[in-house]
Design a protein around this motif. Sequence first.
Motif, mmCIF file in Angstrom:
data_model
loop_
_atom_site.group_PDB
_atom_site.id
_atom_site.type_symbol
_atom_site.label_atom_id
_atom_site.label_comp_id
_atom_site.label_asym_id
_atom_site.label_seq_id
_atom_site.Cartn_x
_atom_site.Cartn_y
_atom_site.Cartn_z
ATOM 1 N N ALA A 141 32.230 67.654 34.967
ATOM 2 C CA ALA A 141 32.895 66.461 35.493
ATOM 3 C C ALA A 141 34.249 66.223 34.835
ATOM 4 O O ALA A 141 35.238 65.882 35.508
ATOM 5 C CB ALA A 141 31.997 65.238 35.306
ATOM 6 N N GLY A 144 36.102 70.391 34.492
ATOM 7 C CA GLY A 144 36.066 71.348 35.584
ATOM 8 C C GLY A 144 35.171 72.515 35.226
ATOM 9 O O GLY A 144 35.027 72.862 34.046
ATOM 10 N N ARG A 231 31.204 75.412 49.442
ATOM 11 C CA ARG A 231 32.216 74.598 48.761
ATOM 12 C C ARG A 231 33.140 73.881 49.727
ATOM 13 O O ARG A 231 33.950 73.078 49.314
ATOM 14 C CB ARG A 231 33.032 75.484 47.804
ATOM 15 N N ARG A 267 30.371 63.025 38.425
ATOM 16 C CA ARG A 267 31.184 64.170 38.831
ATOM 17 C C ARG A 267 31.607 64.070 40.300
ATOM 18 O O ARG A 267 32.787 64.216 40.631
ATOM 19 C CB ARG A 267 30.397 65.468 38.612
ATOM 20 N N GLU A 268 30.659 63.797 41.170
ATOM 21 C CA GLU A 268 30.960 63.812 42.603
ATOM 22 C C GLU A 268 31.790 62.599 43.024
ATOM 23 O O GLU A 268 32.696 62.718 43.856
ATOM 24 C CB GLU A 268 29.666 63.884 43.408
ATOM 25 N N SER A 270 33.931 60.910 41.210
ATOM 26 C CA SER A 270 35.313 61.051 40.729
ATOM 27 C C SER A 270 36.102 61.988 41.637
ATOM 28 O O SER A 270 37.288 61.761 41.908
ATOM 29 C CB SER A 270 35.318 61.563 39.286
ATOM 30 N N ARG A 271 35.442 63.018 42.161
ATOM 31 C CA ARG A 271 36.126 63.945 43.063
ATOM 32 C C ARG A 271 36.266 63.342 44.459
ATOM 33 O O ARG A 271 37.225 63.639 45.171
ATOM 34 C CB ARG A 271 35.376 65.276 43.104
ATOM 35 N N LEU A 274 39.337 61.496 44.824
ATOM 36 C CA LEU A 274 40.521 62.350 45.012
ATOM 37 C C LEU A 274 40.628 62.847 46.450
ATOM 38 O O LEU A 274 41.532 63.626 46.772
ATOM 39 C CB LEU A 274 40.455 63.541 44.052
ATOM 40 N N LYS A 276 38.104 64.474 48.287
ATOM 41 C CA LYS A 276 37.354 65.684 48.617
ATOM 42 C C LYS A 276 36.143 65.327 49.473
ATOM 43 O O LYS A 276 35.217 64.646 49.009
ATOM 44 C CB LYS A 276 36.934 66.415 47.347
ATOM 45 N N SER A 279 32.495 66.140 48.245
ATOM 46 C CA SER A 279 32.047 65.230 47.197
ATOM 47 C C SER A 279 31.738 63.841 47.747
ATOM 48 O O SER A 279 30.854 63.146 47.237
ATOM 49 C CB SER A 279 33.090 65.137 46.075
#
Length: 303
Positions: A141, A144, A231, A267-268, A270-271, A274, A276, A279
Amino acid sequence: MTILVAVVTYNSERLLADLIDGLKVGLSGLKWHLTVADNDSRDGSVETVRRLAPEATVVEMGRNAGYAAGINAAVAASPAHDAVLVLNPDVRLTPGCVARLQEALKEPGTGIAVPNIVDGAGDLIYTMRREPTVLRTLGDAFLGARRAGRFPLVGEVVADERRYAVEQFTDWAEGSTMLVSAECWQRCGPWDESFFLYSEETDFALRSRDAGLRTRYVPDAHATHLEGDSRVSPGLWALLTLNKVRLFKRRHGRVRAGAYWAALLLRESSRALLGKAPSRAATRDLLSPSRLRETPGPASVVR
């Protein structure tokens, strides 16, 4: 020694000609049998296998039963064998690959052998993994996966390229290409079908390690994995993330799994902030009690 090549197909027609040609190369000089379990493909996967490999066994599942169920069905339907080569349809073997993995299975304490794998562009894929922990998820997290993976305490992915030049044991490895000894399968199989897709190879490798049969990485056995889309697909990434929680809970109990869930959510989310999309899907599902409880299936992927 006879090797069973177990392949699960799902709308894989475009991959099969090269796969079958690659088997002849990668298993040259060995005795082997191909069994394909087809998860109700809507294209010509079944017909293509029967045309290009008429000696193969084809198991028509009649539904999209998942990857583990397909592997189990392929093994159950096959003639006697001494090892199982679990192989994705988008893997291409190089000459001598399986013979080298076969040699590695003879090493003491080895139940699974895996090769050095590159992607379609020839770049090394970091396939070795350490056992999932809360700290390693937090490392992912904040640092990376690749940066954290240089440090065993805080990285699950083994991301030091120098390590991939050395034969060694690893806790588990990505499951696109795995040679499993018959002893390992008999003691630790079948694969857990409740995962549907993702974490089934992690579960099997960790159970095998618990039984004293570890996963050996073999750097001078080589294969190419053209790679799937976990991914980039929100549905697949969310399923992968949920299955991590399910596996951790089974191995460590509810309390420790709560901490692991929180680390994954950090982790997810926070992404997701951004932008994503995978996530965002994973965060939504991690916050859904019903999604955490339900048994994975095709609806978990296509949503």
